[in-house]
Structure formats: structure tokens, C-alpha cells
Motif scaffolding. Structure first.
Motif, PDB file in Angstrom:
ATOM      1  N   SER A   1       0.712  -1.186   0.175  1.00 40.31           N
ATOM      2  CA  SER A   1      -0.025   0.018  -0.093  1.00 40.31           C
ATOM      3  C   SER A   1       0.856   1.173  -0.228  1.00 40.31           C
ATOM      4  CB  SER A   1      -0.985  -0.030   1.107  1.00 40.31           C
ATOM      5  OG  SER A   1      -0.199   0.262   2.396  1.00 40.31           O
ATOM      6  N   ALA A   2      -0.024   2.351  -0.009  1.00 42.93           N
ATOM      7  CA  ALA A   2       0.865   3.683   0.038  1.00 42.93           C
ATOM      8  C   ALA A   2       1.581   4.027   1.252  1.00 42.93           C
ATOM      9  CB  ALA A   2      -0.366   4.650  -0.298  1.00 42.93           C
ATOM     10  N   LEU A   3       0.962   3.229   2.463  1.00 45.53           N
ATOM     11  CA  LEU A   3       1.656   3.233   3.669  1.00 45.53           C
ATOM     12  C   LEU A   3       2.690   2.293   3.813  1.00 45.53           C
ATOM     13  CD1 LEU A   3      -1.495   4.165   5.486  1.00 45.53           C
ATOM     14  CD2 LEU A   3      -0.003   5.817   4.670  1.00 45.53           C
ATOM     15  N   CYS A   4       3.136   1.563   2.900  1.00 48.82           N
ATOM     16  CA  CYS A   4       3.991   0.396   3.017  1.00 48.82           C
ATOM     17  C   CYS A   4       3.664  -0.627   3.882  1.00 48.82           C
ATOM     18  CB  CYS A   4       5.386   0.868   3.459  1.00 48.82           C
ATOM     19  SG  CYS A   4       6.275   1.951   2.001  1.00 48.82           S
ATOM     20  N   ILE A   5       2.223  -0.801   3.822  1.00 45.00           N
ATOM     21  CA  ILE A   5       1.700  -1.849   4.542  1.00 45.00           C
ATOM     22  C   ILE A   5       1.378  -3.261   3.404  1.00 45.00           C
ATOM     23  CG2 ILE A   5      -0.288  -2.820   6.151  1.00 45.00           C
ATOM     24  CD1 ILE A   5      -0.368   0.021   7.065  1.00 45.00           C
ATOM     25  N   GLY A   6       1.588  -4.342   3.706  1.00 39.60           N
ATOM     26  CA  GLY A   6       1.521  -5.505   2.771  1.00 39.60           C
ATOM     27  C   GLY A   6      -0.086  -5.436   2.446  1.00 39.60           C
ATOM     28  N   GLU A   7      -0.397  -5.397   1.536  1.00 37.55           N
ATOM     29  CA  GLU A   7      -1.760  -5.785   1.132  1.00 37.55           C
ATOM     30  C   GLU A   7      -2.090  -7.241   0.803  1.00 37.55           C
ATOM     31  OE1 GLU A   7      -2.729  -1.641  -1.480  1.00 37.55           O
ATOM     32  OE2 GLU A   7      -1.431  -3.281  -2.596  1.00 37.55           O
ATOM     33  N   LEU A   8      -2.937  -7.787   1.457  1.00 35.37           N
ATOM     34  CA  LEU A   8      -3.195  -9.266   1.217  1.00 35.37           C
ATOM     35  C   LEU A   8      -4.929  -9.482   1.426  1.00 35.37           C
ATOM     36  CD1 LEU A   8      -2.705 -10.846   4.759  1.00 35.37           C
ATOM     37  CD2 LEU A   8      -2.429  -8.294   4.289  1.00 35.37           C
ATOM     38  N   CYS A   9      -5.066 -10.724   1.160  1.00 36.49           N
ATOM     39  CA  CYS A   9      -6.488 -11.085   0.976  1.00 36.49           C
ATOM     40  C   CYS A   9      -7.133 -11.290   2.512  1.00 36.49           C
ATOM     41  CB  CYS A   9      -6.608 -12.451   0.635  1.00 36.49           C
ATOM     42  SG  CYS A   9      -8.619 -13.201   0.698  1.00 36.49           S
ATOM     43  N   GLY A  10      -7.904 -10.157   2.779  1.00 32.35           N
ATOM     44  CA  GLY A  10      -8.483 -10.219   4.262  1.00 32.35           C
ATOM     45  C   GLY A  10      -8.159  -8.907   4.869  1.00 32.35           C
TER      46      GLY A  10
ATOM     47  N   GLU B   1      -7.696 -10.659  -6.552  1.00 38.99           N
ATOM     48  CA  GLU B   1      -8.766 -10.728  -5.570  1.00 38.99           C
ATOM     49  C   GLU B   1     -10.095 -10.186  -6.323  1.00 38.99           C
ATOM     50  OE1 GLU B   1      -6.476  -9.581  -1.529  1.00 38.99           O
ATOM     51  OE2 GLU B   1      -8.133  -8.348  -2.279  1.00 38.99           O
ATOM     52  N   ALA B   2     -11.301 -11.121  -6.392  1.00 42.47           N
ATOM     53  CA  ALA B   2     -12.565 -10.480  -6.874  1.00 42.47           C
ATOM     54  C   ALA B   2     -13.347  -9.678  -5.687  1.00 42.47           C
ATOM     55  CB  ALA B   2     -13.172 -11.768  -7.236  1.00 42.47           C
ATOM     56  N   CYS B   3     -13.018 -10.122  -4.163  1.00 43.52           N
ATOM     57  CA  CYS B   3     -13.783  -9.572  -3.486  1.00 43.52           C
ATOM     58  C   CYS B   3     -12.935  -9.450  -2.162  1.00 43.52           C
ATOM     59  CB  CYS B   3     -15.133 -10.251  -3.087  1.00 43.52           C
ATOM     60  SG  CYS B   3     -14.815 -12.108  -2.535  1.00 43.52           S
ATOM     61  N   ASP B   4     -13.302  -8.808  -1.060  1.00 42.27           N
ATOM     62  CA  ASP B   4     -12.385  -8.790   0.205  1.00 42.27           C
ATOM     63  C   ASP B   4     -13.533  -8.112   1.095  1.00 42.27           C
ATOM     64  OD1 ASP B   4     -10.820  -8.603   2.326  1.00 42.27           O
ATOM     65  OD2 ASP B   4      -9.005  -8.524   1.069  1.00 42.27           O
ATOM     66  N   ASP B   5     -14.032  -8.674   1.790  1.00 38.76           N
ATOM     67  CA  ASP B   5     -14.969  -8.366   3.198  1.00 38.76           C
ATOM     68  C   ASP B   5     -14.075  -8.082   4.236  1.00 38.76           C
ATOM     69  OD1 ASP B   5     -16.906  -7.547   1.293  1.00 38.76           O
ATOM     70  OD2 ASP B   5     -17.573  -9.752   1.512  1.00 38.76           O
ATOM     71  N   GLY B   6     -12.692  -8.089   4.428  1.00 40.04           N
ATOM     72  CA  GLY B   6     -11.802  -8.381   5.572  1.00 40.04           C
ATOM     73  C   GLY B   6     -12.267  -9.455   6.488  1.00 40.04           C
ATOM     74  N   ALA B   7     -12.722  -8.955   7.866  1.00 40.31           N
ATOM     75  CA  ALA B   7     -13.279 -10.092   8.765  1.00 40.31           C
ATOM     76  C   ALA B   7     -14.418 -10.813   8.399  1.00 40.31           C
ATOM     77  CB  ALA B   7     -13.335  -9.487   9.976  1.00 40.31           C
ATOM     78  N   ALA B   8     -15.169 -10.277   7.458  1.00 39.89           N
ATOM     79  CA  ALA B   8     -16.561 -10.979   7.039  1.00 39.89           C
ATOM     80  C   ALA B   8     -16.309 -12.220   6.135  1.00 39.89           C
ATOM     81  CB  ALA B   8     -17.321  -9.910   6.652  1.00 39.89           C
ATOM     82  N   ASN B   9     -15.072 -12.390   5.491  1.00 40.84           N
ATOM     83  CA  ASN B   9     -14.771 -13.372   4.594  1.00 40.84           C
ATOM     84  C   ASN B   9     -14.908 -14.562   5.188  1.00 40.84           C
ATOM     85  OD1 ASN B   9     -14.096 -11.434   2.599  1.00 40.84           O
ATOM     86  ND2 ASN B   9     -11.923 -11.951   2.938  1.00 40.84           N
ATOM     87  N   SER B  10     -15.771 -15.530   4.277  1.00 38.15           N
ATOM     88  CA  SER B  10     -15.971 -17.012   5.343  1.00 38.15           C
ATOM     89  C   SER B  10     -15.980 -17.973   4.171  1.00 38.15           C
ATOM     90  CB  SER B  10     -17.466 -16.679   5.815  1.00 38.15           C
ATOM     91  OG  SER B  10     -18.012 -17.859   6.308  1.00 38.15           O
TER      92      SER B  10
ATOM     93  N   THR C   1     -10.462 -16.705   0.268  1.00 31.48           N
ATOM     94  CA  THR C   1      -9.484 -16.917  -0.729  1.00 31.48           C
ATOM     95  C   THR C   1      -9.619 -15.477  -1.571  1.00 31.48           C
ATOM     96  OG1 THR C   1     -10.725 -18.207  -2.253  1.00 31.48           O
ATOM     97  CG2 THR C   1      -9.120 -19.344  -0.877  1.00 31.48           C
ATOM     98  N   CYS C   2     -10.643 -14.631  -1.073  1.00 27.56           N
ATOM     99  CA  CYS C   2     -10.863 -13.458  -1.820  1.00 27.56           C
ATOM    100  C   CYS C   2     -11.426 -13.726  -3.119  1.00 27.56           C
ATOM    101  CB  CYS C   2      -9.764 -12.404  -1.770  1.00 27.56           C
ATOM    102  SG  CYS C   2      -9.610 -11.851  -0.246  1.00 27.56           S
ATOM    103  N   LEU C   3     -12.163 -14.782  -3.409  1.00 27.94           N
ATOM    104  CA  LEU C   3     -12.704 -15.215  -4.446  1.00 27.94           C
ATOM    105  C   LEU C   3     -14.253 -15.135  -4.173  1.00 27.94           C
ATOM    106  CD1 LEU C   3     -10.499 -17.908  -5.917  1.00 27.94           C
ATOM    107  CD2 LEU C   3     -10.648 -15.645  -6.766  1.00 27.94           C
TER     108      LEU C   3
END
Length: 335
Positions: A180-189, A199-208, A218-220
Motif C-alpha cells: 500500500s501507499a503506507l508500506c503495509i502489505g496488501e493481502l486477502c483479508g 482478488e475478486a472481493c475482500d470483506d475483511g473479517a467477514a470473509n467466510s 481466498t478473496c474469490l
């Protein structure tokens, strides 16, 4: 008082001759001289002493501070004498600085021996705590990952080097590319859809992976084959294969669905549950000798075997006298 006595004596003398007058005059002069001498040798009064010991006048002070120009030139006379080997004397000439002496910064001074004191002049030295020359920073050390690296270049997110506190640094400050722009790793979740990461979607903690229609871990997107029965699915066995009861479109597989499932024991599937059409309602093939009369196959009989001389021959045609085949079980002795 002496004058008064003399005056009285003069009055007492009879007017006499010129000789007396001359003698008197000489005597008076001698006595005056004696009195004057005594007055001169009398000690000074307090006033006289005070006057003699009082502070110097302005004229006296100026006279005291005059430079004795009769002394030869020397170090310390506030005049720089190059011929004596002096670089300076008291002060440094205004056109001489640390920079003119091949340094980059600092303060130049004149030492007691009339030589330049360059001890406070500096060269460019990363780690000395002074930002000099082409240094972008100098925090007094040559340690990286503290905001100023080991070559005195400012450290920042986007410089391509992972610093303390950064999880990544891909050399830019653009989000959506894995860092990211803040040098934080971007990842699924992380709640942000990273299309560059697939990634096709990413609802964070709501991923199930167990809730219907949820964004998977898997952010699909939820879909057939993910093992969860979602909207529009009749089944979902976690794969897109056939012949296992749940087809590739997540529809239940069964005899009569038009797809033969050999793994489920189907020999055929003509898309209906009707017998006598070549495929039974059990999805087994119909044939002469299966015990089921298939009239559409031209069978006139089917005794469940393909043996002759038992009333129904191997072609599922009834045996009879005159068919050219001796049927002994029918009592034929010839045919």
C-alpha cells in the motif's frame, strides 16, 4: 605677625638718616625670604594630598592607552604580519572561512600562536550529526532504518527499501499492487480488493468459507465448487466434477438427467425414467435376455437369458414347430 612687629618697630624709630632706611630694607628682605622658605617646606595639606591622588583626567587616560609604536612587530599586536609567518593576529581576515580552507562548513578562529585554528571546521562526514554537502540528513550515526540511512539519505515509504515499521516497500506509494501507499502489505483479508493480486472481493473479517454467498477467505466470490451451497445451487460437493452425485453446475446428478454416471452404476441415461426405450428407469441398458420384453426392439419374448430351445431363443423370438429349430423341450423330434 612678623610683618606687624616690623611695622611697629618702624613706627618707633625716629626719623633719621638714609642709612637706617637702607639697613631696614635689607633686614626686611632677609626675613621675608626666611618666611617663604618655611612656607614651601611645610607638608601638603589634606586638600593638596587629595588633589595629587585623585583619578586621572580623560587626557591622562588617553595618554596611558596609547600604543607604543616603538615596539617591534610581534604576534599579539593585532596586526597580521605574513612576513613573520602569521596567518592571523587576534581576528581572522573576513575573506578566510572554513570553505576557503577546503572544508565544507564550521567556524574558523585565530589561535594564540597567530595560526589559523581549523578544529571547528568540518568535512562532509555522514554520521557526524551535521547536514553538510549533498547529505539529505545526518542523525549522528550510520545506522539504517531510523529515518536516515547509513549514507545519510532520508528514508521514506516508497524508496524501495523496507525500513523498521514497514511491512513492504515496492518503490512507490501506489496502493492496489501488493504494497500500500503506507508500506503495509496488501493481502486477502485486509478489506481492500487487490485486483492485481487476483482478488475478486475482500470483506475483511467477514470473509467466510462456510457462509452462503460470502466472499471466501481466498478473496474469490462464492460459487459452484466451493463446498458451500449458495443461492441457485442444488448441491455443492466442493468440486466441479461429474459422476459423484453433484454435477459441474452444482445440480444433483440422477438417473434420467441425461448424463450417464458410470461411477454411480449407470450404464446409460436417456434423460427419462421410462423403460422399454433402450435405457431402463434404472439407467441400465435394455437388451434381449434382460427379462424385459422390449417390443420397440422387436422382441417377441424375453425369458431373461439368451439360450435357445427354451421357448424364447437368443434373439428373443418365440420358438415354435416349423421355425427350423428342433425344440426337444416342446416334444419336437424334428423341425
Amino acid at each position: 605677625m612678623a610683618a606687624l612687629v616690623l611695622a611697629a618697630c618702624d613706627e618707633a624709630k625716629p626719623a633719621g638718616g638714609a642709612a637706617d632706611t637702607a639697613d631696614d630694607t635689607a633686614a626686611d628682605a632677609a626675613e621675608d625670604t626666611t618666611l617663604d622658605t618655611e612656607a614651601d617646606t611645610t607638608p601638603d595639606t589634606e586638600a593638596d594630598t587629595a588633589a595629587d591622588t585623585g583619578p586621572d583626567t580623560e587626557a591622562d587616560t588617553e595618554a596611558d592607552t596609547e600604543v607604543d609604536t616603538t615596539l617591534p612587530p610581534r604576534c599579539g599586536d593585532s596586526i597580521t604580519q605574513p612576513e613573520l609567518g602569521e596567518d592571523c593576529d587576534g581576528t581572522v581576515a573576513g575573506d578566510r572561512t572554513c570553505r576557503t580552507e577546503a572544508f565544507v562548513a564550521g567556524t574558523i578562529a585565530c589561535a594564540a600562536d597567530c595560526q589559523l585554528d581549523l578544529s571547528l571546521c568540518r568535512q562532509v562526514t555522514c554520521g557526524d550529526g551535521f547536514v553538510d554537502g549533498d547529505e539529505g540528513c545526518d542523525d549522528g550515526n550510520t545506522v539504517s532504518s531510523d529515518g536516515c540511512n547509513d549514507v545519510c539519505v532520508v528514508e521514506f515509504c516508497g524508496d524501495g527499501t523496507v525500513q523498521t515499521g514497514e511491512r513492504c516497500d515496492d518503490g512507490n506509494t501506489t496502493s492496489g499492487d501488493g504494497c500500500s501507499a503506507l508500506c503495509i502489505g496488501e493481502l486477502c483479508g485486509d478489506g481492500t480488493v487487490q485486483t492485481i493480486l487476483g482478488e475478486a472481493c475482500d470483506d475483511g473479517a467477514a470473509n467466510s468459507d462456510t457462509l452462503a454467498n460470502a466472499c471466501r477467505t481466498t478473496c474469490l466470490l462464492a460459487g459452484c465448487g466451493d463446498g458451500v451451497r449458495d443461492s441457485g445451487e442444488a448441491c455443492d460437493d466442493g468440486n466441479l466434477g461429474s459422476d459423484d452425485g453433484c454435477g459441474p453446475t452444482c445440480a444433483v446428478e440422477f438417473c434420467g438427467d441425461g448424463i450417464a454416471q458410470p461411477g454411480r452404476g449407470e450404464q446409460c441415461d436417456d434423460g427419462n425414467p421410462t423403460d422399454r426405450d433402450g435405457c431402463t428407469n434404472r439407467c441400465t441398458r435394455e437388451y434381449c435376455g434382460d427379462g424385459i420384453l422390449q417390443s420397440y426392439l422387436g422382441e417377441l419374448c424375453d425369458d431373461g437369458n439368451r439360450t435357445d430351445t427354451d421357448g424364447c431363443n437368443t434373439r428373443c423370438v418365440r420358438e415354435f414347430c416349423g421355425d427350423g429349430i428342433q425344440q426337444s423341450y416342446l416334444g419336437e423330434s424334428c423341425d
